[in-house]
Scaffold this motif. Sequence first.
Motif, mmCIF file in Angstrom:
data_model
loop_
_atom_site.group_PDB
_atom_site.id
_atom_site.type_symbol
_atom_site.label_atom_id
_atom_site.label_comp_id
_atom_site.label_asym_id
_atom_site.label_seq_id
_atom_site.Cartn_x
_atom_site.Cartn_y
_atom_site.Cartn_z
ATOM 1 N N PRO A 181 0.848 -1.204 -0.033
ATOM 2 C CA PRO A 181 -0.083 0.001 0.029
ATOM 3 C C PRO A 181 0.853 1.215 0.107
ATOM 4 N N VAL A 182 1.885 1.259 0.638
ATOM 5 C CA VAL A 182 2.942 2.556 0.460
ATOM 6 C C VAL A 182 3.460 2.594 -0.784
ATOM 7 N N LEU A 183 4.145 1.651 -1.406
ATOM 8 C CA LEU A 183 4.651 1.905 -2.662
ATOM 9 C C LEU A 183 3.442 2.055 -3.914
ATOM 10 N N LEU A 184 2.260 1.558 -3.683
ATOM 11 C CA LEU A 184 1.340 1.715 -4.632
ATOM 12 C C LEU A 184 0.930 3.513 -4.684
ATOM 13 N N THR A 185 0.901 3.887 -3.343
ATOM 14 C CA THR A 185 0.518 5.129 -3.170
ATOM 15 C C THR A 185 1.444 6.067 -4.050
ATOM 16 N N ILE A 186 2.754 5.883 -3.690
ATOM 17 C CA ILE A 186 3.533 6.720 -4.397
ATOM 18 C C ILE A 186 3.612 6.415 -6.085
ATOM 19 N N ALA A 187 3.269 5.227 -6.522
ATOM 20 C CA ALA A 187 3.064 4.929 -7.798
ATOM 21 C C ALA A 187 1.804 5.745 -8.443
ATOM 22 N N ARG A 188 0.785 5.551 -7.573
ATOM 23 C CA ARG A 188 -0.323 6.243 -8.246
ATOM 24 C C ARG A 188 -0.070 7.601 -8.420
ATOM 25 N N GLU A 189 0.495 8.303 -7.647
ATOM 26 C CA GLU A 189 0.719 9.787 -7.550
ATOM 27 C C GLU A 189 1.699 10.190 -8.502
ATOM 28 N N SER A 190 2.459 9.198 -9.069
ATOM 29 C CA SER A 190 3.840 9.408 -10.034
ATOM 30 C C SER A 190 3.504 9.306 -11.510
ATOM 31 N N LEU A 191 2.642 8.346 -11.735
ATOM 32 C CA LEU A 191 2.348 7.848 -13.058
ATOM 33 C C LEU A 191 1.212 8.772 -13.514
ATOM 34 N N ASP A 192 1.001 8.762 -15.105
ATOM 35 C CA ASP A 192 -0.097 9.496 -15.725
ATOM 36 C C ASP A 192 -1.040 8.749 -16.373
ATOM 37 N N PRO A 236 2.908 12.224 6.931
ATOM 38 C CA PRO A 236 1.661 12.107 7.240
ATOM 39 C C PRO A 236 0.940 11.197 6.441
ATOM 40 N N LEU A 237 1.203 11.164 5.126
ATOM 41 C CA LEU A 237 0.129 10.445 4.096
ATOM 42 C C LEU A 237 0.653 8.827 4.154
ATOM 43 N N LEU A 238 2.012 8.720 4.284
ATOM 44 C CA LEU A 238 2.491 7.256 3.877
ATOM 45 C C LEU A 238 2.560 6.577 5.277
ATOM 46 N N GLY A 239 2.662 7.555 6.398
ATOM 47 C CA GLY A 239 3.116 6.706 7.846
ATOM 48 C C GLY A 239 1.836 5.585 8.043
ATOM 49 N N PRO A 240 0.598 6.292 8.161
ATOM 50 C CA PRO A 240 -0.335 5.487 8.539
ATOM 51 C C PRO A 240 -0.673 3.984 7.491
ATOM 52 N N LEU A 241 -0.050 4.107 6.339
ATOM 53 C CA LEU A 241 -0.029 2.891 5.585
ATOM 54 C C LEU A 241 1.172 1.949 5.759
ATOM 55 N N VAL A 242 2.027 2.106 6.866
ATOM 56 C CA VAL A 242 2.897 1.396 7.203
ATOM 57 C C VAL A 242 2.316 0.346 7.816
ATOM 58 N N GLU A 243 1.342 0.430 8.871
ATOM 59 C CA GLU A 243 0.698 -0.575 9.430
ATOM 60 C C GLU A 243 0.098 -1.520 8.837
#
Length: 252
Positions: free
Chosen positions: A78-89, A196-203
């Motif tokens: 979920p963490v890496l997917l969040t970064i991916a979604r915000e990076s890709l077009d 703040p965004l990614l931290g809660p996804l770590v759990e």
Amino acid sequence: MTPYGFDAGAWQESWDRQQEAYLPDREERFTALLNTVAATADGPAPAVLDLAGGTGSISLRVLRRFPHATTTLLDLDPVLLTIARESLDERSTVVTADLRDPNWAAGLPRRDYDAVLTATALHWIAPDRLTALYAEIRQVLRPGGVFVNADEMADDGLPELTTRLGDVNRARREARYTAGAVLSWQAWWDHVATDPLLGPLVEQRRKVFAEHHGTDWTPPVSWHLDTLRGAGYTQAGLVWRGGRDAAVAAVR
């Protein structure tokens, strides 16, 4: 909606630096993957499946190299997917799926990819499951499409030298960690936990991967080639090697 101040590009850069410390020839393996796509693509707009794609490292490089390409990124983190979604077009589709599940391909937008690419990701899959996965990947490729897996795959014929090459890379990596030149894997994740965004996804990530990382199975390159041939690919061989790591390619 992404909170104001979240910079996906900065997180991509942070991920790249952390990964490059662990894999000093990381860009070389990516180049080998992209060269293989160029050699096998059916036209200027290849459709690429970025398997266990994480933050989108492969997809981003595919889209820079092939401006008319499309990519599908599949991962479970979920963490890496969040970064991916915000990076890709709009050229990319992001799919959440578990490669341990034989139905992992159910959510894919197509079943005729020109290439399926993955790097430093499949070593956590158990042997029997990886064997089945190789055959399943073949089913989402078009005839003549190519699968490339870059990961730790020792050379059967150079066991002692391969170990020494790994030791050299490990010593260099530890020196960089000690000097503070780059974050280690664990330090990077500790840093993520404060965001703040990614931290809660770590759990969430801990729960998702509670049973994942115990495997860490890294057979020699001969196992991969034999298994790919057994899965029905028409060709299978090596397209890149760097120390203990290699990239194997197989053509449907």
